[in-house]
Enzyme design. Structure first.
Site, PDB file in Angstrom:
ATOM      1  N   CYS A   1      -7.728 -26.117  -8.408  1.00 13.81           N
ATOM      2  CA  CYS A   1      -7.615 -24.657  -8.371  1.00 13.81           C
ATOM      3  C   CYS A   1      -6.623 -24.197  -7.300  1.00 13.81           C
ATOM      4  O   CYS A   1      -5.879 -23.235  -7.520  1.00 13.81           O
ATOM      5  CB  CYS A   1      -8.984 -24.019  -8.160  1.00 13.81           C
TER       6      CYS A   1
ATOM      7  N   CYS B   1     -11.334 -27.244  -3.828  1.00 14.96           N
ATOM      8  CA  CYS B   1     -10.919 -27.632  -5.180  1.00 14.96           C
ATOM      9  C   CYS B   1      -9.398 -27.727  -5.233  1.00 14.96           C
ATOM     10  O   CYS B   1      -8.703 -26.709  -5.324  1.00 14.96           O
ATOM     11  CB  CYS B   1     -11.429 -26.632  -6.215  1.00 14.96           C
TER      12      CYS B   1
END
Length: 173
Positions: free
Chosen positions: A134, A131
């Protein structure tokens, strides 16, 4: 089974992983709590129970139960957040970015461990889960808190080694 016994079961073709595991757990850029918490969080994210139990057995001598809880909590909440935020990033529909997540994430503020360590653990799990949103968010928080790029990369080395070990152990069964 302790970690050394488990690593001795690693096939010859993955010997580099076995050797790297020893090295990444002794990196001077990380405290023992940071290293072993990263290992726990990454083992949860890598989904190999045997590897997780071996890491936990060794980590329990070095970490408090609260730190172990926080490392596991980082893996749990990032497992959820990484999917949600990766979807929003991958989708070309801008409406998703404006919509609230409506997901509980209270453990992020209530993990009871060192905030920098928790951010490192979240970053490492986010690297495993791919991700970028993130990874960027947690890396930015770490950098704002004065954590060096060398420390960040040390945590990611642990993540990459544990993820690869889990895959090898899963397929070697």
């Amino acid at each position: 089974m302790n970690l050394e016994e488990l690593l001795n079961q690693v096939p010859e073709y993955a010997k580099d992983l076995k050797l790297n595991m020893g090295g990444v757990m002794r990196q001077t850029e990380l405290t023992p709590q940071q290293a072993w918490g990263t290992a726990i969080a990454c083992a949860v994210a890598a989904r190999n129970p045997q590897l997780l139990e071996s890491i936990l057995a060794e980590a329990r001598a070095l970490l408090t139960e609260q730190a172990i809880f926080a490392a596991r909590a980082a893996a749990a909440v990032m497992g959820m957040n990484n999917i949600f935020y990766r979807f929003r990033h991958l989708s070309t529909n801008p409406k998703y970015g404006a919509m609230p997540a409506r997901l509980r994430m209270q453990v992020i503020g209530r993990h009871g461990s060192d905030p920098v360590d928790f951010e490192l653990w979240c970053l490492a799990v986010s690297a495993i889960n791919g991700c970028s949103v993130c990874v960027d968010a947690h890396e930015n928080v770490l950098r704002e808190k004065g954590v060096t790029e060398e420390t960040v990369l040390a945590a990611v080395r642990i993540a990459s080694t544990i993820h690869a070990l889990a895959a090898v152990l899963d397929t070697a069964r």
